[in-house]
Design an enzyme around this catalytic site. Structure first.
Site: not given
Length: 328
Positions: A176, A224, A294
Site C-alpha cells: 500500500r 479497508s 490506508e
C-alpha cells in the site's frame, strides 16, 4: 478563496467550480466543499499549479476519492484527474504480452472492461474497486494477493514544472505504498504490462462475488481502513474486540466487515477520523500494535500528516458521541 483567485484559475482551466460539493467526489460521501479544477490537458495542470504556488494555495489531487476523507472544508484547490481518461493499447511485446497506456483518471471499471473484451490478465483482482488508475498506482492498491506494482511498468508525472517519466524500479513500491506518497508529482499516465489470458470476465465476477459476500458494498465507505502488518490483521482484532457497529456521529464500524468504516447516517469527515482513532486506540490497548491507516485524511490545508491523524500519545477516552449496542 476570493473572486480574483477564482478568475485567475478560470483563465487557465476550462472547468472551475469555486464552491464544489465534494460529497459525490469521494466514495464515503461525507459533506465538504472546495474549489475544484478539472483540467483537460497538461498545460492546464501546469497553469493551475503555477497559480497556486504564487498564491500559496494548497493543492490536493483527486481521482475517484475511494481512499480519501475530507475532515473539513479544504481551503485550497482540488485538481480532479477525471478528464485524463484515455486508454491506448500499444503493440504487442510478444504473442502473450501487451502494453497499455492509461490516463490517471481512467477508472478501474473501464480498464477491467477492456481486459475482459481482449482477454488480458493481471487486474482481475481489482474488479469492483472504485478507484482510478492514478489513485491505485499512488496507493499501490491491492487485494486477493494482487497489487498494482505487479502490472505498472512506468509512470509519467508533472513535477516541479516538468514532465518526468519514472520506471517501476524507481517507485519504491511496497504494501500500500509508492514513492508518490512523499512527492508533489501529479500522475498523468501509467503504463501497464498485461498478459493474454482466458475466462477473464468469469474471474472478475468471482472476485466481485467475494467482495459482495464479505464487504459492505451497499453503504458508502473508503474500503479497508488500516494496513495489515506481518502476522497481524487489524480487522480481525477489531472483530474480536467486539467493536462492530460502534458509532461516532454518522460513522460506523461495519457490522459486515470490521475493517471498514461506513457512512451510515450522514457522517462528517471528522466522525470518520474520530472513529478511526478510537479503533486504533483499542487495538493498541489490546495488542500493543500501532497500526497505520490506508485512508488519506485531508484537512483545511491539505493531506494530513501521520502525526496529525494520530497524535502521539493521544490515547484518551474522550471520544465525542461514541455509541455501541454493547458495553465496551
Amino acid at each position: 478563496m476570493n473572486n480574483d483567485n477564482i478568475c485567475l484559475l478560470s483563465l487557465i482551466c476550462s472547468c472551475v467550480e469555486p464552491k464544489a460539493e465534494l460529497v459525490n467526489l469521494c466514495t464515503i460521501k461525507v459533506k465538504s466543499s472546495a474549489c475544484v479544477c478539472t483540467p483537460k490537458c497538461i498545460s492546464e495542470i501546469a497553469g493551475i499549479v503555477s497559480i497556486c504556488k504564487e498564491l500559496k494555495l494548497p493543492i490536493f489531487v483527486l481521482g475517484n476519492g475511494s481512499k480519501v476523507v475530507f475532515t473539513e472544508k479544504f481551503c485550497g484547490v482540488v485538481i480532479s484527474t477525471s478528464k485524463f481518461d484515455n486508454i491506448k493499447i500499444a503493440d504487442k511485446i510478444s504473442e502473450d504480452t501487451v502494453k497499455i497506456f492509461c490516463g490517471a483518471g481512467v477508472k478501474l471499471s473501464k480498464i477491467n472492461e477492456l481486459c475482459a473484451k481482449n482477454n488480458l490478465s493481471g487486474l482481475e483482482w481489482s474488479f469492483g474497486i472504485p478507484a482510478t488508475i492514478g489513485g491505485a498506482t499512488y496507493m499501490n492498491a491491492g487485494a486477493f494477493g494482487g497489487e498494482f506494482a505487479n502490472v505498472v511498468q512506468s509512470v509519467i508525472v508533472y513535477e516541479n514544472g516538468r514532465i518526468k517519466k519514472y520506471k517501476k524500479d524507481e517507485l519504491n513500491f511496497s504494501y500500500r505504498y509508492s514513492s508518490f506518497q512523499k512527492s508533489t508529482g501529479i500522475i498523468l499516465e501509467v503504463e501497464l504490462l498485461l498478459h493474454k489470458g482466458q475466462n477473464i470476465f468469469k474471474q472478475q465476477l468471482n472476485f466481485l462475488n467475494q467482495r459482495k459476500n464479505t464487504q459492505p458494498l451497499n453503504v458508502p465507505s473508503c474500503g479497508s481502513v488500516f494496513k495489515k502488518q506481518q502476522d497481524f490483521i487489524p480487522a480481525k482484532c477489531i472483530d474480536k474486540l467486539g467493536l462492530k457497529s460502534v458509532k461516532i456521529g454518522g460513522a460506523e464500524i461495519s457490522a459486515k466487515h470490521a475493517g471498514f468504516i461506513v457512512n451510515s447516517a450522514n457522517a462528517k469527515g471528522s466522525d470518520v477520523l474520530e472513529l478511526a482513532r478510537f479503533a486504533r486506540k483499542k487495538i493498541f490497548e489490546a495488542t500493543g500494535n500501532i497500526v497505520d491507516t490506508e485512508i488519506v485524511f485531508v484537512g483545511k490545508n491539505g493531506k494530513m500528516r501521520d502525526k496529525q491523524v494520530f497524535p502521539a500519545g493521544d490515547y484518551n477516552d474522550n471520544f465525542r458521541g461514541l455509541s455501541h449496542p454493547h458495553k465496551i
